[in-house]
Design an enzyme around this catalytic site. Structure first.
Site, PDB file in Angstrom:
ATOM      1  N   GLY A 155       0.837  -1.210   0.000  1.00  0.00           N
ATOM      2  CA  GLY A 155       0.000   0.000   0.000  1.00  0.00           C
ATOM      3  C   GLY A 155       0.858   1.241   0.000  1.00  0.00           C
ATOM      4  N   ASN A 156       0.259   2.362   0.326  1.00  0.00           N
ATOM      5  CA  ASN A 156       1.043   3.603   0.459  1.00  0.00           C
ATOM      6  C   ASN A 156       0.401   4.495   1.507  1.00  0.00           C
ATOM      7  OD1 ASN A 156      -0.841   5.502  -0.965  1.00  0.00           O
ATOM      8  ND2 ASN A 156      -0.470   4.035  -2.611  1.00  0.00           N
TER       9      ASN A 156
END
Ligand code: C5P
Length: 397
Positions: A208-209
């Site tokens: 993810g980020n």
């Protein structure tokens, strides 16, 4: 445009208070929800029973209900309202508003008000013309309040001059104009992508980020408030949309976001691509949780669809596309390159080098770049940043 709006109507001790009943009725007829707050002197001129019958809501006058001690929260009222109108506003109330003398429920509500405030003065001509009143009105203007100037005519004192509270129909007109003015995106359909994407590795892990979705959601609220129909294609975030004109499509992966964005782009007048989409995703996903082992684990990643580039190819002449660029070096150059490559109309650049800008912050510092110009903005709250971006979009639309 008044339909569905929440309006606090403040009434003070002037003979024009009887006109406030007509004003309340006119607002209700237009579909507004009206909460009346009246000063003790106001009640000498018109009964709360008359007013609560018109609005179908108990009238608020005291800080708490004497009968059962229920607290009337001026703070809640300040957050609830879309507008506050004080009609009639006496010289005394105007003076207290200008100087923050919070000795009744109406003034505390005024001081807590988050929404725009409209003031319709009503008093004798000499009181109105007095430098003290005029100075206080100037002070209210400097606070951003809108003064609905009194009309000229016969006054309760039988003197003739300026001081009559403006007629209820005129006050409704001022409010109507105010609510319509900001609706420059009415009839427009805008698709916005927001938040991060999660690329699944196994049933419990993902790539993810740090995107929080705050910028995309602020853009969605801003467009909806200005009358647009918004389709918000959102990755996993912990915030929620508020405005009823926002239709949210929740997605998780870059592929799901791509599918939804392509589908929804047809028929949209504009697309704002604010999501932080993963550029790579695991080539395959393990069906079982990957177990710890002594050896290194190698994950093979394949590129995802570039949503912006794909939409840039589908884009019709009358469709506008706005992209984002989060850069760490040679910011403007990289952003200009993306503007071209993805066939965007303008790009919003934010740099990770700016303090308080980018991921997870409530503030952002942006530069808007289009084919002809580069405009830098100072560090602002994400809501204000959204307004700057939407102003630029609205101009093109
Ligand atoms: O190429 P880069 O990811 O830096 O470009 C950023 C812009 O492209 C943003 O507007 C972002 O939402 C969009 N984008 C996209 N699909 C991707 C990657 C980025 O729409 N797979």
């Amino acid at each position: 445009m008044i339909k569905g709006k929440k309006i606090v109507l403040g009434i003070t001790g002037s003979i024009a208070a009887y006109k406030a009943a007509v004003l309340a009725r006119a607002l209700i007829k237009k579909g507004a929800e009206v909460q009346i707050v009246i000063t003790p002197a106001g009640k000498e001129f018109i009964t709360p029973l008359t007013l609560s019958t018109i609005t179908s809501k108990p009238v608020i006058s005291e800080f708490f209900a004497r009968r059962d001690g229920t607290w009337h929260s001026h703070v809640d009222l300040g957050l609830w309202a879309d507008a506050m109108v004080i009609a009639p506003a006496t010289a005394s109330t105007i003076g207290k508003m200008a100087n923050g003398i919070a000795d009744n429920m109406l003034i505390t509500t005024y001081l807590s008000m988050k929404a725009p405030v409209f003031v319709a003065p009503a008093m004798d001509l000499d009181m109105y013309a007095h430098p003290s009143t005029q100075k206080n009105l100037d002070t209210l203007k400097s606070y951003g309040n809108v003064i609905i100037e009194p009309a000229e005519g016969e006054l309760a004192s039988h003197l003739v001059g300026k001081g009559r509270m403006e007629e209820p129909e005129k006050i409704v007109e001022v409010l109507e104009n105010f609510f319509t003015e900001g609706m420059d995106l009415k009839g427009k359909k805008i698709m916005i992508t927001a938040g991060p994407t999660y690329e699944k590795i196994d049933p419990v892990r993902f790539i993810g980020n740090y995107s929080s979705g705050k910028m995309g959601y602020a853009l969605a609220e801003c467009c909806a408030e200005r009358g647009a129909e918004v389709i918000l294609v959102s990755g996993p975030v912990s915030i929620t949309e508020k405005h009823p004109n926002i239709r949210k499509i929740s997605v998780e992966s870059a592929e799901e976001m791509y599918q939804a964005a392509v589908r929804e782009f047809t028929g949209s007048d504009a697309a704002i691509l604010c999501a932080a989409v993963a550029d790579f995703t695991p080539e395959s996903q393990s069906e079982q949780k990957i177990k710890r082992e002594k050896e290194d684990l190698v994950l093979r990643l394949k590129p995802t669809h570039d949503i912006a580039a794909a939409l840039g190819k589908l884009k019709k002449e009358n469709q506008i596309m706005v992209g984002f660029a989060l850069e760490t070096n040679d910011e403007v150059e990289h952003a200009k390159d993306k503007l071209e490559r993805k066939n965007l109309d303008f790009i919003v650049l934010n740099s990770l080098n700016d303090k308080g800008a980018g991921f997870r912050h409530d503030t952002n510092k942006i530069t808007i770049i289009d084919k002809n110009s580069v405009t830098e903005f100072p560090l602002k709250d994400k809501k204000e940043v959204a307004a700057d971006i939407i102003n630029h979009l609205a101009e093109i639309l």
